[in-house]
Motif scaffolding. Sequence first.
Motif, PDB file in Angstrom:
ATOM      1  N   VAL A 164      58.087  32.827  39.628  1.00 11.75           N
ATOM      2  CA  VAL A 164      57.721  34.365  39.070  1.00 11.75           C
ATOM      3  C   VAL A 164      56.353  34.906  39.152  1.00 11.75           C
ATOM      4  O   VAL A 164      56.226  35.987  39.568  1.00 11.75           O
ATOM      5  CB  VAL A 164      58.507  34.429  37.647  1.00 11.75           C
ATOM      6  CG1 VAL A 164      57.999  35.988  37.298  1.00 11.75           C
ATOM      7  CG2 VAL A 164      59.521  34.209  37.704  1.00 11.75           C
ATOM      8  N   ALA A 165      55.449  33.729  39.245  1.00  5.40           N
ATOM      9  CA  ALA A 165      54.075  34.250  39.536  1.00  5.40           C
ATOM     10  C   ALA A 165      53.505  33.144  39.864  1.00  5.40           C
ATOM     11  O   ALA A 165      53.886  31.865  39.832  1.00  5.40           O
ATOM     12  CB  ALA A 165      53.559  34.861  38.117  1.00  5.40           C
ATOM     13  N   CYS A 166      52.189  33.281  40.459  1.00  6.22           N
ATOM     14  CA  CYS A 166      51.634  32.139  40.902  1.00  6.22           C
ATOM     15  C   CYS A 166      50.704  31.521  40.003  1.00  6.22           C
ATOM     16  O   CYS A 166      49.435  31.642  39.881  1.00  6.22           O
ATOM     17  CB  CYS A 166      50.454  32.773  42.098  1.00  6.22           C
ATOM     18  SG  CYS A 166      49.372  31.543  42.703  1.00  6.22           S
ATOM     19  N   GLY A 167      51.279  30.579  39.151  1.00  4.75           N
ATOM     20  CA  GLY A 167      50.753  30.170  38.016  1.00  4.75           C
ATOM     21  C   GLY A 167      50.215  31.078  37.109  1.00  4.75           C
ATOM     22  O   GLY A 167      50.514  32.134  36.894  1.00  4.75           O
ATOM     23  N   SER A 168      49.252  30.750  36.323  1.00  2.00           N
ATOM     24  CA  SER A 168      48.502  31.750  35.447  1.00  2.00           C
ATOM     25  C   SER A 168      47.673  32.843  36.261  1.00  2.00           C
ATOM     26  O   SER A 168      47.271  32.435  37.286  1.00  2.00           O
ATOM     27  CB  SER A 168      47.786  31.175  34.254  1.00  2.00           C
ATOM     28  OG  SER A 168      46.752  30.442  34.886  1.00  2.00           O
ATOM     29  N   GLN A 169      47.400  34.103  35.539  1.00  2.00           N
ATOM     30  CA  GLN A 169      46.539  34.955  36.331  1.00  2.00           C
ATOM     31  C   GLN A 169      45.181  34.309  36.292  1.00  2.00           C
ATOM     32  O   GLN A 169      44.811  33.754  35.266  1.00  2.00           O
ATOM     33  CB  GLN A 169      46.879  36.124  35.686  1.00  2.00           C
ATOM     34  CG  GLN A 169      48.064  36.836  35.820  1.00  2.00           C
ATOM     35  CD  GLN A 169      48.522  37.277  37.074  1.00  2.00           C
ATOM     36  OE1 GLN A 169      47.734  37.654  37.808  1.00  2.00           O
ATOM     37  NE2 GLN A 169      49.404  37.136  37.865  1.00  2.00           N
ATOM     38  N   PRO A 170      44.457  34.737  37.389  1.00  2.00           N
ATOM     39  CA  PRO A 170      43.171  34.297  37.506  1.00  2.00           C
ATOM     40  C   PRO A 170      42.441  35.183  36.346  1.00  2.00           C
ATOM     41  O   PRO A 170      42.762  36.182  35.865  1.00  2.00           O
ATOM     42  CB  PRO A 170      42.676  34.528  38.758  1.00  2.00           C
ATOM     43  CG  PRO A 170      43.903  35.655  39.220  1.00  2.00           C
ATOM     44  CD  PRO A 170      44.855  35.654  38.625  1.00  2.00           C
ATOM     45  N   ALA A 171      41.211  34.690  36.053  1.00  2.00           N
ATOM     46  CA  ALA A 171      40.326  35.283  35.281  1.00  2.00           C
ATOM     47  C   ALA A 171      39.876  36.751  35.856  1.00  2.00           C
ATOM     48  O   ALA A 171      40.222  36.804  36.963  1.00  2.00           O
ATOM     49  CB  ALA A 171      39.003  34.489  34.538  1.00  2.00           C
ATOM     50  N   GLU A 172      39.116  37.629  35.032  1.00  2.00           N
ATOM     51  CA  GLU A 172      38.602  38.752  35.911  1.00  2.00           C
ATOM     52  C   GLU A 172      37.821  38.312  37.127  1.00  2.00           C
ATOM     53  O   GLU A 172      37.316  37.360  37.174  1.00  2.00           O
ATOM     54  CB  GLU A 172      37.767  39.550  34.732  1.00  2.00           C
ATOM     55  CG  GLU A 172      37.008  40.821  35.133  1.00  2.00           C
ATOM     56  CD  GLU A 172      36.605  41.349  34.152  1.00  2.00           C
ATOM     57  OE1 GLU A 172      35.671  42.338  34.444  1.00  2.00           O
ATOM     58  OE2 GLU A 172      36.698  41.030  32.970  1.00  2.00           O
ATOM     59  N   ASN A 173      37.634  39.395  38.341  1.00  2.00           N
ATOM     60  CA  ASN A 173      37.184  39.111  39.109  1.00  2.00           C
ATOM     61  C   ASN A 173      35.678  38.818  39.027  1.00  2.00           C
ATOM     62  O   ASN A 173      35.057  39.671  37.811  1.00  2.00           O
ATOM     63  CB  ASN A 173      37.275  40.268  40.236  1.00  2.00           C
ATOM     64  CG  ASN A 173      38.382  40.634  40.764  1.00  2.00           C
ATOM     65  OD1 ASN A 173      39.369  39.717  40.513  1.00  2.00           O
ATOM     66  ND2 ASN A 173      38.810  41.662  41.642  1.00  2.00           N
ATOM     67  N   VAL A 174      34.958  38.013  39.746  1.00  2.00           N
ATOM     68  CA  VAL A 174      33.462  37.594  39.475  1.00  2.00           C
ATOM     69  C   VAL A 174      32.737  37.728  41.082  1.00  2.00           C
ATOM     70  O   VAL A 174      33.399  37.177  41.976  1.00  2.00           O
ATOM     71  CB  VAL A 174      33.255  36.348  38.864  1.00  2.00           C
ATOM     72  CG1 VAL A 174      33.637  36.298  37.425  1.00  2.00           C
ATOM     73  CG2 VAL A 174      34.080  35.325  39.475  1.00  2.00           C
ATOM     74  N   GLY A 175      31.761  38.332  40.933  1.00  2.00           N
ATOM     75  CA  GLY A 175      30.978  38.109  42.195  1.00  2.00           C
ATOM     76  C   GLY A 175      31.084  39.256  43.210  1.00  2.00           C
ATOM     77  O   GLY A 175      30.805  38.923  44.303  1.00  2.00           O
ATOM     78  N   SER A 176      31.896  40.423  42.857  1.00  2.00           N
ATOM     79  CA  SER A 176      32.450  41.312  43.917  1.00  2.00           C
ATOM     80  C   SER A 176      31.140  41.804  44.674  1.00  2.00           C
ATOM     81  O   SER A 176      31.192  42.140  45.849  1.00  2.00           O
ATOM     82  CB  SER A 176      33.374  42.364  43.420  1.00  2.00           C
ATOM     83  OG  SER A 176      34.388  41.855  42.757  1.00  2.00           O
ATOM     84  N   ASP A 177      30.218  42.187  44.028  1.00  2.00           N
ATOM     85  CA  ASP A 177      28.887  42.922  44.385  1.00  2.00           C
ATOM     86  C   ASP A 177      28.235  41.947  45.272  1.00  2.00           C
ATOM     87  O   ASP A 177      27.858  42.425  46.505  1.00  2.00           O
ATOM     88  CB  ASP A 177      27.972  43.350  43.491  1.00  2.00           C
ATOM     89  CG  ASP A 177      28.325  44.342  42.504  1.00  2.00           C
ATOM     90  OD1 ASP A 177      29.433  45.215  43.151  1.00  2.00           O
ATOM     91  OD2 ASP A 177      27.973  44.763  41.490  1.00  2.00           O
ATOM     92  N   GLU A 178      28.103  40.606  45.131  1.00  2.00           N
ATOM     93  CA  GLU A 178      27.657  39.580  45.830  1.00  2.00           C
ATOM     94  C   GLU A 178      28.285  39.428  47.031  1.00  2.00           C
ATOM     95  O   GLU A 178      27.728  39.320  48.220  1.00  2.00           O
ATOM     96  CB  GLU A 178      27.649  38.266  45.279  1.00  2.00           C
ATOM     97  CG  GLU A 178      26.447  38.120  44.010  1.00  2.00           C
ATOM     98  CD  GLU A 178      27.089  38.555  42.843  1.00  2.00           C
ATOM     99  OE1 GLU A 178      28.191  39.227  42.719  1.00  2.00           O
ATOM    100  OE2 GLU A 178      26.556  38.041  41.717  1.00  2.00           O
ATOM    101  N   ALA A 179      29.692  39.280  47.075  1.00  2.00           N
ATOM    102  CA  ALA A 179      30.590  39.078  48.426  1.00  2.00           C
ATOM    103  C   ALA A 179      30.303  40.458  49.094  1.00  2.00           C
ATOM    104  O   ALA A 179      30.194  40.211  50.538  1.00  2.00           O
ATOM    105  CB  ALA A 179      32.089  39.010  47.892  1.00  2.00           C
ATOM    106  N   ALA A 180      30.371  41.713  48.704  1.00  2.00           N
ATOM    107  CA  ALA A 180      30.184  42.749  49.389  1.00  2.00           C
ATOM    108  C   ALA A 180      28.721  42.775  50.127  1.00  2.00           C
ATOM    109  O   ALA A 180      28.597  43.192  51.331  1.00  2.00           O
ATOM    110  CB  ALA A 180      30.324  44.112  48.594  1.00  2.00           C
ATOM    111  N   ALA A 181      27.949  42.433  49.511  1.00  2.00           N
ATOM    112  CA  ALA A 181      26.180  42.342  49.926  1.00  2.00           C
ATOM    113  C   ALA A 181      26.260  41.298  51.116  1.00  2.00           C
ATOM    114  O   ALA A 181      25.424  41.523  52.022  1.00  2.00           O
ATOM    115  CB  ALA A 181      25.163  41.896  48.852  1.00  2.00           C
ATOM    116  N   LEU A 182      27.027  40.378  51.240  1.00  2.00           N
ATOM    117  CA  LEU A 182      27.056  39.316  52.232  1.00  2.00           C
ATOM    118  C   LEU A 182      27.714  39.860  53.493  1.00  2.00           C
ATOM    119  O   LEU A 182      27.304  39.283  54.630  1.00  2.00           O
ATOM    120  CB  LEU A 182      27.879  38.197  51.866  1.00  2.00           C
ATOM    121  CG  LEU A 182      27.072  37.317  50.531  1.00  2.00           C
ATOM    122  CD1 LEU A 182      28.235  36.210  50.293  1.00  2.00           C
ATOM    123  CD2 LEU A 182      25.866  36.528  50.935  1.00  2.00           C
ATOM    124  N   ALA A 183      28.407  40.871  53.600  1.00  2.00           N
ATOM    125  CA  ALA A 183      29.245  41.304  54.578  1.00  2.00           C
ATOM    126  C   ALA A 183      28.218  42.195  55.709  1.00  2.00           C
ATOM    127  O   ALA A 183      27.479  42.985  55.017  1.00  2.00           O
ATOM    128  CB  ALA A 183      30.275  42.199  54.310  1.00  2.00           C
TER     129      ALA A 183
END
Length: 223
Positions: free
Chosen positions: A25-44
């Motif tokens: 029904v689901a992929c295990g437990s839900q992950p914690a809140e997103n982390v590092g989105s700004d860092e990932a965007a800055a790398l692109a």
Amino acid sequence: MTVRNRGALAAMAAGVAALTVAGVVACGSQPAENVGSDEAAALAGTTPSAAPTTTAAGGASVPVSAGTLPADGKTVPPVKLAIPPIGVVASVNPVGVNRRTGEFEVPPSVDQVGWYRYGPGLETTGGSVVIAGHVDSAEQGKGAFFRLRELDQGDTLTVTGADGRQRGYRVVAREEYTKTKIPLDRYFARDGEPRLTLITCGGPFDPKTRHYRDNIVVTAVPA
């Protein structure tokens, strides 16, 4: 992970979630809140030449049979991935896009993962090296990336290339996207800072479509 109409990652995400996981029904437990989105965007970067695109008619405009690999033969494919924090040691196979389904062709064995061979190799000084893996399978059980959602900033992993050299990476971001909204250009770019992108499926599982709703994306940089 079906992200089909959005090109090869659609593919990737697709092949990764195009699993017959009825009963899950689901992929295990839900992950914690997103982390590092700004860092990932800055790398692109801004020139997503490695990213699969979509034609006006909606079909995927991606390489299928023939790849556009550097003619100098200096591309270093990853052959092994080790992620100690989540107990992963997996073989990495070069993969492309399935001609029939238009999906990223992740290895059929869920304990193996696939490197998008039309993007950068490990020798790259810029761009995203993309590796995708199954989360699970009704027939084979948990996949190599079953626990990918548990990775957090600062976790480390190692990728071994065909040249025998081990390369260390440090996780800077973990994000979850609805498959139709994942920014493919960012994760398949050939420019920007050198980085490693790991992708699997996640979120709720729809027993009718037999697909997970989301993609889990982990971004790591050379340690």
